[in-house]
Write a protein that holds these residues in place. Structure first.
Motif, mmCIF file in Angstrom:
data_model
loop_
_atom_site.group_PDB
_atom_site.id
_atom_site.type_symbol
_atom_site.label_atom_id
_atom_site.label_comp_id
_atom_site.label_asym_id
_atom_site.label_seq_id
_atom_site.Cartn_x
_atom_site.Cartn_y
_atom_site.Cartn_z
ATOM 1 N N HIS A 260 0.717 -0.870 0.333
ATOM 2 C CA HIS A 260 0.612 -0.044 0.473
ATOM 3 C C HIS A 260 1.156 1.360 -0.071
ATOM 4 C CE1 HIS A 260 -3.222 -2.588 1.028
ATOM 5 N NE2 HIS A 260 -3.122 -3.057 1.554
ATOM 6 N N PHE A 261 1.880 1.459 -0.413
ATOM 7 C CA PHE A 261 3.097 2.055 -0.909
ATOM 8 C C PHE A 261 1.694 3.132 -1.306
ATOM 9 C CE2 PHE A 261 6.131 5.023 -2.946
ATOM 10 C CZ PHE A 261 6.857 5.445 -1.573
ATOM 11 N N LYS A 262 1.216 3.525 -2.709
ATOM 12 C CA LYS A 262 0.521 4.550 -2.896
ATOM 13 C C LYS A 262 -0.025 5.490 -1.446
ATOM 14 C CE LYS A 262 -3.127 5.445 -6.716
ATOM 15 N NZ LYS A 262 -3.674 6.709 -5.807
ATOM 16 N N GLN A 263 -0.463 4.891 -0.970
ATOM 17 C CA GLN A 263 -1.371 5.077 0.223
ATOM 18 C C GLN A 263 -1.030 6.242 1.156
ATOM 19 O OE1 GLN A 263 -3.684 2.976 2.745
ATOM 20 N NE2 GLN A 263 -4.228 1.822 1.951
ATOM 21 N N GLY A 273 7.333 9.665 1.381
ATOM 22 C CA GLY A 273 7.335 8.304 0.256
ATOM 23 C C GLY A 273 8.543 8.150 -0.042
ATOM 24 N N ASP A 274 9.589 9.199 -0.315
ATOM 25 C CA ASP A 274 10.563 9.089 -0.841
ATOM 26 C C ASP A 274 11.518 8.693 0.739
ATOM 27 O OD1 ASP A 274 10.157 10.019 -3.896
ATOM 28 O OD2 ASP A 274 11.451 11.140 -3.429
ATOM 29 N N ALA A 275 11.163 9.139 1.885
ATOM 30 C CA ALA A 275 11.956 8.416 2.828
ATOM 31 C C ALA A 275 11.799 7.434 3.247
ATOM 32 C CB ALA A 275 11.291 10.137 4.412
ATOM 33 N N ALA A 295 19.129 -4.494 -5.144
ATOM 34 C CA ALA A 295 18.858 -2.914 -6.087
ATOM 35 C C ALA A 295 17.433 -2.350 -5.965
ATOM 36 C CB ALA A 295 18.723 -4.842 -7.382
ATOM 37 N N ARG A 296 17.086 -1.509 -6.937
ATOM 38 C CA ARG A 296 15.234 -1.181 -6.662
ATOM 39 C C ARG A 296 15.606 -1.232 -8.094
ATOM 40 N NH1 ARG A 296 13.737 5.425 -6.729
ATOM 41 N NH2 ARG A 296 11.432 5.136 -6.356
ATOM 42 N N LEU A 297 14.100 -1.614 -8.141
ATOM 43 C CA LEU A 297 13.860 -2.099 -9.447
ATOM 44 C C LEU A 297 12.774 -1.435 -10.299
ATOM 45 C CD1 LEU A 297 12.975 -6.146 -9.183
ATOM 46 C CD2 LEU A 297 14.682 -5.290 -10.271
#
Ligand SMILES: Nc1nc2c(ncn2[C@@H]2O[C@H](COP(=O)(O)OP(=O)(O)OP(=O)(O)O)[C@@H](O)[C@H]2O)c(=O)[nH]1
Length: 387
Positions: A260-263, A273-275, A295-297
């Motif tokens: 639920h990152f969008k939330q 969100g970036d933090a 890695a960050r995809l």
């Protein structure tokens, strides 16, 4: 060649190098130390010209000006070198205080002992600063990796040698007077070496800039700027390295997605969100062993490559569970003094031992992650062991 001609050549060379470095520095951030190197070269060159205009062995008090300028120039080099090695620059006040202190001492010694006093103080001050530059460059070689070590080593050697020769001149001025500083074989050796140093200094500084720019570009191309983790290019290179080694160890992929990152973005803003992404990246990097990679995809999706001789999926499962627990326990501070927590879902691939199995392993990890999301999130799902 007489010392005046040598000094003129050195001055013009230094001014040309300084101008070139200043032009390069305008296109780089100051962390590269270019401003310090450029100012140091320009001021040193101008100081030499002023010294020529006043005469070498001038006992006029105005001679303190080019001497202080030379000391100031070496301090500018020191500040550039510190920045180049990732350390804070010397403060402007420290540089000004140091230069003024030198000028005062030089004036006092010139008044007391005329040219002997002036040259003893000048050579002692410069010797100290050259040796300090050599120490800074030597320390720099320990902080940097790979190709950057070479230009720093050259710098450490040439400034160290110059420092020793200049210290000898300081002692000679006191014990033998100023004549041997400008006439005879010792003077020729000194000016010959100073010429070599100046001729080497410019290309060496450019070499340092080139290597640093190259390293920065390579890092930009292979790392995600937000989290500092490998990006897809970096991941490809890490896989090539891993499977290039003989015999390659087994590799298991853990594909990780924040729930639920969008939330988080919607409720707390994109910066929060970036933090969170940075916090998650830090935790992942802290939990893997040397040889593993993270890695960050893209977006809120990460990949941990877990390597080991005879590594089996259940060991990777244990790591994935540890990562899930650590991330669920992690508190991400928000502006305003509050904080938030988030969970992750993880898909674990079967173990692979060849580069050719990579695409299938990634698909398997992705499918397992999808199952984890659909089973309610905040869990680890292991893919069927057939790739
Ligand atoms: N702050 C921030 N957000 C990003 C970044 N990249 C992608 N996103 C956001 O990540 C969110 C991903 O949302 P979804 O794909 O719907 O996934 P989710 O909300 O985590 O839902 P589930 O994965 O199903 O649990 C989107 O809102 C993107 O805008 C980034 O670099 N920074």
């Amino acid at each position: 060649m007489d010392p005046s001609t040598v000094i003129l050549i050195l001055a013009l060379n230094l001014i040309a190098i300084g101008g070139l470095l200043a032009m390069i520095g305008r296109r780089m951030d100051d962390a590269a130390g270019m401003r310090g190197f450029a100012t140091g070269s320009l001021v040193f060159g101008l100081a030499y010209l002023l010294r020529l205009a006043l005469g070498h062995a001038s006992t006029s008090l105005a001679a303190v000006l080019p001497d202080a300028a030379m000391v100031y120039a070496t301090l500018c080099y020191a500040t550039g070198l510190r920045q180049f090695g990732g350390r804070p620059p010397l403060g402007q006040r420290a540089i000004a205080g140091w230069t003024l202190g030198f000028a005062t001492l030089s004036l006092a010694c010139t008044l007391a002992w005329q040219d002997v006093g002036r040259h003893a103080v000048l050579n002692a001050g410069l010797a100290h600063n050259y040796l300090w530059l050599s120490v800074l460059a030597t320390l720099g070689t320990r902080r940097v990796i790979g190709t950057m070590r070479w230009p720093l080593t050259v710098l450490a050697v040439i400034t160290g040698m110059l420092g020793l020769l200049t210290a000898v001149r300081a002692v000679a001025a006191v014990s033998l007077g100023v004549q041997p500083l400008f006439n005879g074989l010792p003077a020729q050796i000194y000016y010959g070496y100073a010429t070599i140093t100046t001729v080497l200094l410019g290309p060496n500084l450019l070499w340092m800039v080139f290597v640093q720019l190259n390293d920065r570009l390579a890092r930009l191309a292979t790392h995600d700027p937000l989290t500092g983790l490998l990006n897809r290019n970096g991941l490809d290179a890490a896989l090539d390295r891993h499977f290039g080694s003989r015999p390659a160890q087994a590799l298991v992929l853990c594909q990780i997605d924040i729930d639920h990152f969008k939330q988080i973005n919607d409720s707390h803003g994109h910066a929060a969100g970036d933090a969170v992404l940075q916090g998650v990246a830090g935790t992942l990097a802290a939990h893997v062993r040397g040889g593993d990679f993270v890695a960050r995809l893209g977006g809120e999706e990460f990949l941990v490559g877990c390597c080991g001789a005879g590594l089996a999926q259940d060991q990777a499962l244990a790591l994935a569970e540890r990562l899930r627990d650590a991330l669920a326990a992690q508190s991400h501070p928000l502006a305003g003094g509050t904080s938030l927590r988030c969970t992750v879902s993880i898909g674990v691939s079967p173990a692979i031992v060849a580069r050719s199995g990579w695409e299938a392993a990634l698909r398997a990890a992705d499918a397992a992650l999808y199952q984890a999301k659909h089973a309610g999130r905040n869990r680890v799902v292991v893919a069927a062991p057939s790739v």
